[in-house]
Scaffold this active site. Structure first.
Site, short mmCIF file in Angstrom:
data_model
loop_
_atom_site.label_atom_id
_atom_site.label_comp_id
_atom_site.label_asym_id
_atom_site.label_seq_id
_atom_site.Cartn_x
_atom_site.Cartn_y
_atom_site.Cartn_z
N HIS A 21 1.09 -1.33 0.32
CA HIS A 21 0.48 0.36 -0.34
C HIS A 21 1.04 1.47 -0.02
O HIS A 21 0.26 2.42 -0.32
CB HIS A 21 -0.77 0.05 1.52
CG HIS A 21 -2.29 -0.64 1.55
ND1 HIS A 21 -3.26 -0.27 1.13
CD2 HIS A 21 -2.46 -1.77 0.01
CE1 HIS A 21 -3.67 -0.94 1.31
NE2 HIS A 21 -3.63 -2.67 1.11
N ASN A 49 -7.05 1.94 3.12
CA ASN A 49 -5.82 2.02 4.08
C ASN A 49 -6.49 2.11 5.12
O ASN A 49 -5.81 1.77 6.51
CB ASN A 49 -4.91 3.48 4.40
CG ASN A 49 -3.60 3.43 3.25
OD1 ASN A 49 -3.92 2.46 1.74
ND2 ASN A 49 -3.56 4.26 1.99
N HIS A 145 -1.90 -13.24 -1.50
CA HIS A 145 -3.03 -13.49 -1.16
C HIS A 145 -2.76 -15.38 -0.65
O HIS A 145 -3.97 -15.27 0.04
CB HIS A 145 -3.79 -13.85 -2.22
CG HIS A 145 -4.10 -12.15 -2.96
ND1 HIS A 145 -4.63 -12.05 -3.18
CD2 HIS A 145 -3.97 -11.03 -1.95
CE1 HIS A 145 -4.68 -10.62 -3.89
NE2 HIS A 145 -4.16 -10.27 -2.73
#
Length: 277
Positions: A21, A49, A145
Site C-alpha cells: 500500500h 488504507n 494472497h
C-alpha cells in the site's frame, strides 16, 4: 535486529500488505504511515488504507533504531526491512534489501489508487505495468494472497450472485461465515476470511492451485487463472512450489525499490507517524 511479532501471527501478513500500500502510491517513502491532523490529511484516511494494521509495530521498531542510530534509518527503510523479515517468518526465501530510502514529505488520500479486490484483471495489470511489473511479476505478487485475510465485503457479491466461477462448496461455507447481505459495514463489524483456506500463515504456492480450482475468494485472483496474459503463469507456479518461493522474494525486493527517494530528497523522520518539524 530480530523482529518480535509477539504471538500475533497476523502481523507478518499485515506488514507485507502495508509495504504494498505504501510503495504503490508515491513509491516506497513511508507516506502511508503519516497520521492525519486537523489541518492536513493523509493516505491513512483513504478507504483501502483504513484496514491496514501493524503501524504500532513499525513505530516500535523505528523507536529502537532511532535511539541507537539517530537520523540514520528512515521509516521507509524500516518498513522494507520488516516486510523482508515478515516474508522470512512466514517461510519465504531470504532476500537483500538495499538501504538509503528517504521518507516522503507528502501523503495525500486522493492519490491512493490501488487495484480493488473486485477490479477487473486488465485494470490491475495496467496498474502494475505502470509501476514496472510484467504480467508474470504481477501474478507472483498476487501470491501474497497465500497469507493473511480479506474482508467479507470484498467478495460477498460473489456469494449472493453466483456466476459459476466459485466452487459451490466454498461459496456455501463463505455464505455461512459472511452472510449474504452485509451492507456498508464499518471495518470493525465486517468479518474476515483467510485468502488461503489451507495454509494461511505460510508463503507457499497453494493459492495458485486454489485459483485453478475456483477456490479463490477474490474475483481478481480467480480471473488470473483464465486470463490469456496470466493463466500460463498461474499454472506454472501451481506446479512449481520452489520456483514460486524464489520468485516471490525477488518480486518483493523489486516492490521495495519502487519510486524510492534518495540523496537529499525527502527526509529521515524521527517518528514514522509525523513529518519532522
Amino acid at each position: 535486529m530480530e523482529l518480535q511479532f509477539y504471538n500475533d501471527r497476523t502481523i507478518a501478513p499485515a506488514i507485507i500488505r502495508m509495504l504494498f500500500h505504501d510503495c504503490f502510491v508515491r513509491g516506497c517513502d513511508a507516506s502511508v504511515m503519516i497520521v492525519p491532523t486537523a489541518g492536513r490529511s493523509s493516505e491513512r484516511v483513504a478507504i483501502p488504507n483504513q484496514t491496514l494494521r501493524g503501524f504500532n509495530i513499525v513505530n516500535r521498531v523505528k523507536k529502537v533504531l532511532e535511539s541507537a542510530c539517530p537520523g540514520a534509518v528512515s521509516c521507509a527503510d524500516t518498513l522494507a526491512l520488516m516486510a523482508r523479515d515478515s516474508v522470512a517468518l512466514l517461510g519465504g526465501a531470504a532476500y537483500d534489501v538495499p538501504l538509503g530510502r528517504r521518507d516522503g514529505l507528502q501523503s495525500n488520500p486522493w492519490e491512493v489508487d490501488l487495484p480493488a479486490p473486485f477490479a477487473r484483471l486488465d485494470d490491475a495489470l495496467g496498474a502494475f505495468a505502470a509501476r514496472g511489473f510484467s504480467a508474470e511479476e504481477t501474478v507472483v505478487l498476487f501470491g501474497a494472497h497465500t497469507v493473511g485475510a480479506t474482508r467479507c465485503s470484498h467478495f460477498r457479491y460473489r456469494l449472493a450472485h453466483p456466476d459459476g466461477t466459485m466452487d459451490e462448496a466454498l461459496r456455501r461455507d463463505m455464505a455461512e461465515a459472511c452472510g449474504l447481505a452485509g451492507g456498508d459495514l464499518p471495518p470493525g463489524d465486517d468479518p474476515t476470511a483467510f485468502l488461503d483456506q489451507d495454509t494461511p500463515f505460510a508463503i507457499d504456492n497453494a493459492c495458485y492451485g486454489q485459483m485453478i480450482g475456483n477456490r479463490s475468494l477474490l474475483q481478481l485472483d480467480q480471473e488470473a487463472a483464465t486470463h490469456p496474459a496470466t493463466a500460463g503463469h498461474v499454472a506454472y507456479y501451481a506446479a512449481s512450489p520452489d520456483a514460486f518461493v524464489r520468485r516471490f522474494s525477488e518480486a518483493m525486493a523489486k516492490l521495495a525499490a519502487v519510486g524510492v527517494l534518495e540523496g537529499d530528497a525527502g527526509e529521515v523522520r524521527k517518528v514514522c507517524s509525523a513529518y519532522n518539524k
